[in-house]
Design an enzyme around this catalytic site. Structure first.
Site, PDB file in Angstrom:
ATOM      1  N   ASP A 132       0.372   4.249   8.768  1.00 56.13           N
ATOM      2  CA  ASP A 132      -1.065   4.068   8.538  1.00 56.13           C
ATOM      3  C   ASP A 132      -1.625   3.080   9.556  1.00 56.13           C
ATOM      4  OD1 ASP A 132      -3.663   3.882   7.008  1.00 56.13           O
ATOM      5  OD2 ASP A 132      -2.474   4.953   5.530  1.00 56.13           O
ATOM      6  N   HIS A 208      -7.464   0.678   5.637  1.00 55.43           N
ATOM      7  CA  HIS A 208      -6.877   1.889   5.050  1.00 55.43           C
ATOM      8  C   HIS A 208      -5.385   1.716   4.761  1.00 55.43           C
ATOM      9  CE1 HIS A 208      -5.594   6.150   4.943  1.00 55.43           C
ATOM     10  NE2 HIS A 208      -6.849   6.461   4.685  1.00 55.43           N
ATOM     11  N   SER A 541      -6.056  10.632   1.044  1.00 60.37           N
ATOM     12  CA  SER A 541      -5.331   9.445   1.527  1.00 60.37           C
ATOM     13  C   SER A 541      -4.899   8.551   0.375  1.00 60.37           C
ATOM     14  CB  SER A 541      -6.227   8.602   2.440  1.00 60.37           C
ATOM     15  OG  SER A 541      -6.182   9.045   3.752  1.00 60.37           O
TER      16      SER A 541
END
Length: 766
Positions: A132, A208, A541
């Protein structure tokens, strides 16, 4: 005549110059090499590659674990030359990919001191590799308090860089690396890493990666909330699992295949047990497996016993939009949870329209303001509230109606704020339907569905002096129905091989609270100066790390289970009903959802702990599948690393031992047609002498038979096979809106229900 000749000469010169320039323009290529061809004179593959293929300065990564070969910056001419080398199996251009942007553990069937959490010791000693944007290691979610020592089998490192050193790793974050060579190479031609907003280290500048890591394995964090919303205890699915961080994505710049492949190589060598990758091609387009580094890297991991969880994509509700389709990947769609953040738009005629918002600033306190819809002018950019599209004279002091699409939802609010607007109503278009996600807006704002949006616009059109206000109702728990398939969640059928149903299952992916970076505010916008320990995000996600954490718990409780067995346990025990006891709905249409939307169903971990039977698979099964879809031995070797021989008798792709069945019949054929599938189940239940009987729920207008109808296991007989025959009569078969009909078969022993969806469809023969 002379001027025509001169013009023709100029055009030819320009064409030649363009061709020469194109040949000289360097790009990153990923080169797959037959490693067994290395001449013994070279001590390493790197020496061989730099002697025979390209100079050392051009090489970015050398791959030697999940993939054999290298990535290098080459001109078109150099790449063509490399491809002619007899040891090169394939070459493909590096591509940029995108990220598929506290109650959810309970919502998937986890309760303290009971079931999977207690039996697996909360996933202790299982290592989850997260691919990520990195991690913000100081967050409470990543504390190593009371964790045991780092597992001895761990071989990874803690990579230092900007604002990140070895002290940032601990017994929770056992390793961290970053991969930027593909990006740095790309900076010459498509924009590389912006070091004014990024850290060249595992530290997360985007948020994220911190969020997905905490969703999978965050520790208990008390008094957690995002600006007061979703207050309570934040925790990941596997709170004691260890985290290994692989930063392959960079803020505002995406993730490059060459770096992703290098991360797979490193993670497998480092000793991870699970890989979580919330990344995809975007636009719902999938490359063949031999050109897809996520599929190639994941095969290398799965073939060594590492479970790989991937996001299905956010291109729903469009059909055939699901990505990450390789049958060795577990592909996860998104559902809602039973928590919401309601807000209401109240019009001057007293009508109230429900929506959602995570706005936490000064409220409007019931004060009515004039309404305006810039889109009535017919200018698309104004209807979408794009940058510089609004006239401050018209907007000042008003609540602005903005249509969803093109620019980020939170950015629209910022455009309204800059133009002097006091609030925003964000309206869905038809494609988003009634699907809503909460956003931490910088201005009083409320998102509403397509129907409500149209009603508000209609009211304003007939009442130009209309006024409105927005009220915010905070956090509401116990929402029914839930789960609902999120409208953005990418859908089947599988666009590469419809014989394999994708997505595999869904998990919580809407309004998920988890840890956040301290580098940016909750909106991620440059002008958002707020800082929050937690943020609330939506997307596949977010659902992918729920399954990664679940896999860690299952691996901890059942160390001998293969990745296929773990996926099977999740799929065959998945839920099909919501918390009202009714069949799950599709948020975009409000109709019953289908296996094209949710795969086998919504993850239910209480039941996955003890599935009774599993559909297991070996590397040989995957190779036979690749043979069945008519990949040649050299093409298969690109994926598997080792030379293979396909069986003399061509296998059927539908016979891969998958926990779901998809029967494809040629359209246009009249009369009765049948297809037969073989499946093998392994008894993993406590009762060795179990007897299972089949229950068939045939799709409408379809006949399904199973032989044998009874499976008798014993101490010595742990695996048993069965045949499923699916028969259609074309004159009686009526496919639904999705182009298919759906049913199921379940094996039951009085305690377990081992359910597999059945999909029947007709396709145009190639």
């Amino acid at each position: 005549m002379a001027s025509t000749a001169i013009n023709l000469t100029l055009c030819l010169s320009l064409l030649l110059f363009t061709q020469i320039y194109a040949d000289q323009t360097a790009k990153t290529y990923i080169i797959r090499v037959d490693s067994s061809s290395k001449p013994s004179v070279f001590p390493t593959h790197y020496h061989w590659y730099t002697a025979e293929f390209t100079e050392p300065a051009a090489i970015l990564h050398v791959y030697d674990t999940v993939f054999h070969g290298f990535s290098a910056v080459l001109t078109h001419f150099q790449a063509s030359s490399v491809l002619k080398h007899p040891s090169v199996l394939s070459a493909f251009e590096d591509r940029r990919r995108q990220l598929h942007t506290t109650r959810s553990p309970q919502f998937v069937g986890l309760r303290n001191q009971r079931g999977l959490w207690s039996e697996s010791d909360y996933g202790s000693d299982v290592i989850i590799g997260v691919f990520d944007t990195g991690i913000w290691p100081e967050r409470r979610s990543f504390s190593d308090l009371n964790l045991g020592p780092v597992p001895k089998r761990w071989r990874g490192t803690c990579g230092a860089g900007v604002r990140f050193n070895r002290r940032n790793c601990n017994r929770k974050i056992v390793g961290a690396r970053f991969f930027d060579k593909g990006h740095q190479a790309a900076s010459g031609f498509v924009g590389g890493i912006n070091e004014t907003v990024e850290f060249r280290s595992p530290r997360d500048a985007d948020g994220h990666g911190t969020h997905t890591a905490a969703t999978a394995a965050g520790r208990y964090a008390f008094k957690a909330s995002m600006e007061g919303y979703a207050a309570g205890i934040a925790k990941g699915v596997a709170p004691k699992a260890r985290l290994a961080v692989y930063k392959v994505c960079w803020k505002d710049a995406g993730c490059f295949d060459s770096d992703i492949l290098a991360a797979f190589d490193a993670a497998v060598n480092d000793g991870v047990d699970v890989i979580s990758i919330s990344i995809g091609g975007g636009e719902g387009i999938s490359s063949p497996y031999y050109l897809d580094p996520i599929a190639i890297g994941a095969y290398g991991a799965v073939s060594r016993g590492i479970f790989v969880s991937s996001s299905a994509g956010n291109e729903g509700p469009n059909g055939m939009s699901v990505t990450n389709l390789a049958p060795w990947l577990t592909t996860v769609g998104a559902g809602t949870i039973d928590r919401d953040f309601p807000a209401d738009v109240i019009l001057s005629d007293g009508r109230k329209f429900s929506g959602v918002s995570l706005y936490s600033g000064v409220p409007l306190n019931g004060k009515m303001h004039p309404l305006i819809y810039p889109g009535k002018s017919g200018v698309l950019s104004a209807s979408l509230c794009m940058e510089n599209s609004l006239d401050p004279i018209e907007v000042r002091g008003k609540i602005v109606i903005c249509d969803r699409g093109s620019n980020p939802r939170v950015a629209k609010g910022l455009v309204v704020k800059k133009a002097g607007g006091v609030g925003m109503i964000l309206t869905n278009g038809v494609s988003n339907g009634e699907g809503l996600v909460g956003d931490a807006h910088l201005i009083p704002a409320c998102a509403v569905g397509s129907t409500e949006g149209d009603e508000i616009k209609t009211y304003l059109a007939s009442n130009p002096a209309a006024t409105a206000t927005i009220s915010f109702r905070g956090t509401v728990i116990g929402i029914k129905p839930a789960p609902v398939v999120a409208s953005f969640s990418s859908r089947g059928p599988n666009g590469l091989n419809p014989e394999i149903l994708k997505p595999d299952l869904i998990a919580p992916g809407v309004n998920i609270l988890a840890a956040w970076t301290d580098a940016v505010g909750p909106t991620g916008l440059d002008s958002d100066n707020r800082r929050s320990e937690f943020n609330i995000l939506s997307g596949t996600s977010m659902s992918c790390p729920h399954v990664s954490g679940a896999a860690a718990l299952l691996k901890s409780a059942h160390p001998d289970w293969s990745p296929a067995a773990i996926r099977s346990a999740m799929m065959t025990t998945a839920s099909l009903t919501d918390n009202s006891g009714n069949p799950m709905l599709d948020e975009s249409s409000n109709k019953h959802a289908t296996p094209y939307d949710f795969g086998a169903g919504h993850m239910n971990l209480d039941r996955a702990m003890d599935p009774g039977l599993v559909y297991d698979m070996t590397n040989e099964d995957y190779v036979n599948f690749l043979c069945a879809i008519e990949y040649g031995p050299k093409t298969i070797q690109v994926i598997t690393r080792t030379p293979v021989n396909c069986p003399m008798r061509k296998p059927s792709p539908g016979n891969l031992n998958y926990p779901s069945i998809a029967a494809l019949f040629p359209s246009g054929e009249s009369g009765v047609s049948s297809k037969t599938f073989f499946r093998m189940v392994t008894n993993v239940g406590e009762e060795a002498n179990a007897v299972y009987r089949v229950k068939i729920e045939p799709p409408k207008g379809v006949r399904v038979s199973v032989k044998p109808w009874k499976l008798v296991f014993s101490e010595t007989v742990k695996k048993l096979g069965y045949y499923v025959t699916v028969t259609i009569d074309s004159k009686n078969l009526v496919l639904d809106d999705s182009g298919a009909v759906f049913g199921a078969l379940s094996w039951m022993d009085g305690k377990h229900v081992v359910r597999s969806p059945i999909v029947v469809t007709q396709i145009e023969p190639l």
